[in-house]
Write a protein that holds these residues in place. Structure first.
Motif, PDB file in Angstrom:
ATOM      1  N   ASN A 194      45.446  27.610  25.126  1.00  0.00           N
ATOM      2  CA  ASN A 194      45.703  28.580  24.283  1.00  0.00           C
ATOM      3  C   ASN A 194      45.194  30.020  25.223  1.00  0.00           C
ATOM      4  OD1 ASN A 194      45.825  27.337  21.363  1.00  0.00           O
ATOM      5  ND2 ASN A 194      43.459  27.275  21.492  1.00  0.00           N
ATOM      6  N   TYR A 195      45.952  30.767  24.982  1.00  0.00           N
ATOM      7  CA  TYR A 195      46.621  31.930  26.398  1.00  0.00           C
ATOM      8  C   TYR A 195      45.324  33.082  25.465  1.00  0.00           C
ATOM      9  CZ  TYR A 195      48.189  34.196  30.276  1.00  0.00           C
ATOM     10  OH  TYR A 195      47.839  34.713  31.155  1.00  0.00           O
ATOM     11  N   SER A 196      44.882  34.015  26.851  1.00  0.00           N
ATOM     12  CA  SER A 196      44.873  35.412  25.755  1.00  0.00           C
ATOM     13  C   SER A 196      44.259  36.310  26.557  1.00  0.00           C
ATOM     14  CB  SER A 196      42.881  35.116  25.898  1.00  0.00           C
ATOM     15  OG  SER A 196      41.783  35.370  27.057  1.00  0.00           O
ATOM     16  N   ASP A 197      43.967  37.580  27.070  1.00  0.00           N
ATOM     17  CA  ASP A 197      44.145  38.170  27.470  1.00  0.00           C
ATOM     18  C   ASP A 197      43.262  38.437  28.991  1.00  0.00           C
ATOM     19  OD1 ASP A 197      41.732  38.628  25.434  1.00  0.00           O
ATOM     20  OD2 ASP A 197      41.632  40.713  26.115  1.00  0.00           O
ATOM     21  N   LYS A 198      42.187  37.715  27.998  1.00  0.00           N
ATOM     22  CA  LYS A 198      41.044  37.367  29.431  1.00  0.00           C
ATOM     23  C   LYS A 198      41.287  36.546  30.492  1.00  0.00           C
ATOM     24  CE  LYS A 198      35.852  35.935  29.879  1.00  0.00           C
ATOM     25  NZ  LYS A 198      35.728  34.900  29.755  1.00  0.00           N
ATOM     26  N   MET A 199      41.862  35.284  30.428  1.00  0.00           N
ATOM     27  CA  MET A 199      42.729  34.729  31.151  1.00  0.00           C
ATOM     28  C   MET A 199      43.698  35.611  31.976  1.00  0.00           C
ATOM     29  SD  MET A 199      43.248  31.701  28.704  1.00  0.00           S
ATOM     30  CE  MET A 199      43.970  30.099  29.886  1.00  0.00           C
ATOM     31  N   HIS A 200      44.745  36.026  31.475  1.00  0.00           N
ATOM     32  CA  HIS A 200      46.054  36.673  31.420  1.00  0.00           C
ATOM     33  C   HIS A 200      45.344  37.717  33.265  1.00  0.00           C
ATOM     34  CE1 HIS A 200      50.465  37.932  31.958  1.00  0.00           C
ATOM     35  NE2 HIS A 200      50.272  39.030  31.898  1.00  0.00           N
ATOM     36  N   LEU A 201      44.197  38.439  33.075  1.00  0.00           N
ATOM     37  CA  LEU A 201      43.359  39.410  33.606  1.00  0.00           C
ATOM     38  C   LEU A 201      43.317  38.686  34.883  1.00  0.00           C
ATOM     39  CD1 LEU A 201      41.661  41.978  31.833  1.00  0.00           C
ATOM     40  CD2 LEU A 201      43.970  42.214  33.825  1.00  0.00           C
ATOM     41  N   ASP A 202      42.462  36.792  34.434  1.00  0.00           N
ATOM     42  CA  ASP A 202      41.662  36.170  35.850  1.00  0.00           C
ATOM     43  C   ASP A 202      42.807  35.595  35.819  1.00  0.00           C
ATOM     44  OD1 ASP A 202      39.991  34.733  36.800  1.00  0.00           O
ATOM     45  OD2 ASP A 202      40.991  33.174  35.894  1.00  0.00           O
ATOM     46  N   PHE A 203      44.119  35.585  35.404  1.00  0.00           N
ATOM     47  CA  PHE A 203      44.991  34.269  36.331  1.00  0.00           C
ATOM     48  C   PHE A 203      46.228  35.867  37.290  1.00  0.00           C
ATOM     49  CE2 PHE A 203      46.240  31.223  32.925  1.00  0.00           C
ATOM     50  CZ  PHE A 203      45.165  30.538  33.597  1.00  0.00           C
ATOM     51  N   GLU A 204      46.090  36.870  36.824  1.00  0.00           N
ATOM     52  CA  GLU A 204      46.775  37.376  37.512  1.00  0.00           C
ATOM     53  C   GLU A 204      45.562  38.041  39.139  1.00  0.00           C
ATOM     54  OE1 GLU A 204      48.716  41.211  36.749  1.00  0.00           O
ATOM     55  OE2 GLU A 204      47.069  42.801  37.298  1.00  0.00           O
ATOM     56  N   ARG A 205      44.512  38.131  39.023  1.00  0.00           N
ATOM     57  CA  ARG A 205      43.518  37.962  40.151  1.00  0.00           C
ATOM     58  C   ARG A 205      44.093  36.595  41.141  1.00  0.00           C
ATOM     59  NH1 ARG A 205      39.859  35.949  40.987  1.00  0.00           N
ATOM     60  NH2 ARG A 205      39.224  34.906  39.459  1.00  0.00           N
ATOM     61  N   GLN A 206      44.434  35.715  40.177  1.00  0.00           N
ATOM     62  CA  GLN A 206      43.723  34.657  41.574  1.00  0.00           C
ATOM     63  C   GLN A 206      45.202  34.364  42.069  1.00  0.00           C
ATOM     64  OE1 GLN A 206      43.433  30.329  39.576  1.00  0.00           O
ATOM     65  NE2 GLN A 206      42.480  30.994  37.658  1.00  0.00           N
ATOM     66  N   LEU A 207      46.179  34.826  41.489  1.00  0.00           N
ATOM     67  CA  LEU A 207      47.274  35.152  42.039  1.00  0.00           C
ATOM     68  C   LEU A 207      47.683  35.476  43.354  1.00  0.00           C
ATOM     69  CD1 LEU A 207      50.030  34.200  38.586  1.00  0.00           C
ATOM     70  CD2 LEU A 207      49.300  33.035  40.617  1.00  0.00           C
ATOM     71  N   LYS A 208      46.842  36.793  42.984  1.00  0.00           N
ATOM     72  CA  LYS A 208      47.049  38.315  43.966  1.00  0.00           C
ATOM     73  C   LYS A 208      46.735  37.663  44.963  1.00  0.00           C
ATOM     74  CE  LYS A 208      47.860  42.461  41.847  1.00  0.00           C
ATOM     75  NZ  LYS A 208      47.175  43.829  40.743  1.00  0.00           N
ATOM     76  N   ASP A 209      45.644  37.003  44.740  1.00  0.00           N
ATOM     77  CA  ASP A 209      44.480  36.839  46.074  1.00  0.00           C
ATOM     78  C   ASP A 209      45.058  35.721  47.169  1.00  0.00           C
ATOM     79  OD1 ASP A 209      42.143  38.496  44.906  1.00  0.00           O
ATOM     80  OD2 ASP A 209      41.067  36.451  44.784  1.00  0.00           O
ATOM     81  N   LYS A 210      46.035  34.758  46.138  1.00  0.00           N
ATOM     82  CA  LYS A 210      46.986  33.391  46.822  1.00  0.00           C
ATOM     83  C   LYS A 210      47.934  34.009  47.765  1.00  0.00           C
ATOM     84  CE  LYS A 210      45.073  30.465  43.721  1.00  0.00           C
ATOM     85  NZ  LYS A 210      44.065  29.656  43.951  1.00  0.00           N
ATOM     86  N   ILE A 211      48.969  35.348  46.764  1.00  0.00           N
ATOM     87  CA  ILE A 211      49.541  35.573  47.907  1.00  0.00           C
ATOM     88  C   ILE A 211      49.594  36.480  49.255  1.00  0.00           C
ATOM     89  CG2 ILE A 211      52.091  36.547  47.544  1.00  0.00           C
ATOM     90  CD1 ILE A 211      52.192  35.466  44.749  1.00  0.00           C
ATOM     91  N   GLN A 212      48.678  37.117  48.668  1.00  0.00           N
ATOM     92  CA  GLN A 212      47.188  38.116  49.318  1.00  0.00           C
ATOM     93  C   GLN A 212      47.270  37.203  50.742  1.00  0.00           C
ATOM     94  OE1 GLN A 212      47.790  41.237  49.123  1.00  0.00           O
ATOM     95  NE2 GLN A 212      47.762  41.774  51.093  1.00  0.00           N
ATOM     96  N   ARG A 213      46.599  35.986  50.564  1.00  0.00           N
ATOM     97  CA  ARG A 213      46.279  35.067  51.422  1.00  0.00           C
ATOM     98  C   ARG A 213      47.662  35.074  53.229  1.00  0.00           C
ATOM     99  NH1 ARG A 213      42.308  32.567  48.764  1.00  0.00           N
ATOM    100  NH2 ARG A 213      44.283  30.746  49.099  1.00  0.00           N
ATOM    101  N   ILE A 214      48.613  34.334  51.479  1.00  0.00           N
ATOM    102  CA  ILE A 214      49.807  33.803  52.653  1.00  0.00           C
ATOM    103  C   ILE A 214      50.495  34.918  53.340  1.00  0.00           C
ATOM    104  CG2 ILE A 214      51.808  32.616  51.816  1.00  0.00           C
ATOM    105  CD1 ILE A 214      50.755  31.714  49.620  1.00  0.00           C
ATOM    106  N   LEU A 215      50.639  36.335  52.827  1.00  0.00           N
ATOM    107  CA  LEU A 215      51.549  37.467  52.933  1.00  0.00           C
ATOM    108  C   LEU A 215      50.629  37.380  54.875  1.00  0.00           C
ATOM    109  CD1 LEU A 215      52.326  39.680  50.510  1.00  0.00           C
ATOM    110  CD2 LEU A 215      53.704  38.071  51.334  1.00  0.00           C
ATOM    111  N   GLU A 216      49.526  37.768  54.358  1.00  0.00           N
ATOM    112  CA  GLU A 216      48.356  37.701  55.779  1.00  0.00           C
ATOM    113  C   GLU A 216      48.353  36.619  56.857  1.00  0.00           C
ATOM    114  OE1 GLU A 216      44.338  39.048  54.277  1.00  0.00           O
ATOM    115  OE2 GLU A 216      45.036  41.291  53.001  1.00  0.00           O
ATOM    116  N   TYR A 217      47.889  35.853  56.760  1.00  0.00           N
ATOM    117  CA  TYR A 217      48.279  34.478  57.078  1.00  0.00           C
ATOM    118  C   TYR A 217      49.113  34.363  58.781  1.00  0.00           C
ATOM    119  CZ  TYR A 217      47.086  29.905  59.361  1.00  0.00           C
ATOM    120  OH  TYR A 217      46.377  29.155  59.789  1.00  0.00           O
ATOM    121  N   ASP A 218      48.558  34.461  59.796  1.00  0.00           N
ATOM    122  CA  ASP A 218      48.563  34.495  60.947  1.00  0.00           C
ATOM    123  C   ASP A 218      48.843  33.439  62.441  1.00  0.00           C
ATOM    124  OD1 ASP A 218      48.848  35.584  63.499  1.00  0.00           O
ATOM    125  OD2 ASP A 218      47.214  36.238  64.213  1.00  0.00           O
TER     126      ASP A 218
END
Ligand code: SF4
Length: 276
Positions: free
Chosen positions: A201-225
């Motif tokens: 069951n979804y919640s606003d807390k999960m949404h914020l947490d998921f957004e943070r996780q996804l940003k971190d993962k994508i940022q890592r891919i974009l910065e990978y050398d």
């Protein structure tokens, strides 16, 4: 040559994000260079993928109001027949609900360029449900401990993160109105033996947490050398990787691959085109 990671049209999926975590070079070969080793999957895995793919096709037809169209000459006919019978028995169509089988949603918000491919979305007034079919039946009996482990693994999976996040972000496209967090849920369901594998069951807390996780993962891919890539760090993933010959001059051990629980569990029929 243009680095696709930065192209506006390049979308991250649960599979591409998972692949990067397993090995950044594998991500580069598969998603940036679009390389695929067509015959890398062993016979048994191909067979299971074909059955899963056929089940998804039949489920799609059922929710579209078309005959599922199963014929006796199809691979694994008896098992497929029991799966689709179970699905039709447990998902009686209700004309008050909207069914969106095999539905693709895309979103873009800063670096969050994402795509999710849903097996089924059901819209019932102000409630929205995501259903994901899991047709991998383990050869051994599941204990309570296995089931709990599987449930937690599904709840925390990248699939859950991507699917729920993208749905909430794009919900207005589907419903023309905002839907409260608590009215959104996701279910992993196995047709035979019938089992609810996980329910979230979804919640606003999960949404914020998921957004943070996804940003971190994508940022890592974009910065990978890639000039610093060290394949020794990813040795564990090489055994089942289609690029094993290219990187290590070693063949894939299909037998081991078929026995490897994680590999088989991670196969997702809805994203089959990413794998074969
Ligand atoms: S074989 Fe190993 S190093 Fe090469 S892409 Fe695959 S996981 Fe990475």
């Amino acid at each position: 040559m243009k680095d696709l990671r930065f192209a506006d049209y390049f979308l991250f999926t649960q599979h591409s994000l998972t692949t990067f975590e397993k090995c950044p070079l594998k991500f580069k070969k598969r998603y940036l260079e679009n390389l695929k080793w067509d015959n890398y999957l062993g016979e048994e895995i191909r067979k299971r993928l074909e059955m899963g793919n056929n089940f998804h096709l039949m489920a799609y037809r059922y929710f579209q109001g078309i005959d599922p169209g199963i014929t006796e000459d199809v691979e694994g006919y008896e098992e497929l027949d029991s799966w689709i019978t179970s699905l039709m028995r447990n998902f009686k169509k209700d004309e008050k609900k909207r069914y969106l089988p095999e539905y693709k949603l895309r979103m873009s918000k800063g670096i969050l360029r994402l795509e999710a491919n849903y097996d089924l979305i059901i819209i019932d007034g102000d409630n929205v449900e995501i259903w994901d079919w899991k047709t991998r039946v383990k050869d051994r009996e599941n204990t309570k401990r296995d089931e709990n482990f599987q449930r937690i693994r599904l709840e925390r999976s990248l699939q859950t993160v991507v699917y729920l996040y993208v749905l909430k972000e794009g919900i207005k496209l589907l419903t023309q109105k905002e839907i409260p967090w608590e009215n959104i849920s996701m279910y992993y369901w196995q047709p035979e033996p019938k089992k609810m594998l996980a329910e979230i069951n979804y919640s606003d807390k999960m949404h914020l947490d998921f957004e943070r996780q996804l940003k971190d993962k994508i940022q890592r891919i974009l910065e990978y050398d890639y000039s610093n890539f060290d394949k020794t760090l990813y040795k564990k993933s090489c055994t089942y990787c289609e690029f094993n010959w290219f990187c290590n001059n070693e063949k894939i051990d299909y037998k081991k691959m078929e026995e490897h629980e994680d590999f088989l569990d991670e196969l997702a029929w809805d994203d089959i085109e990413e794998l074969i």
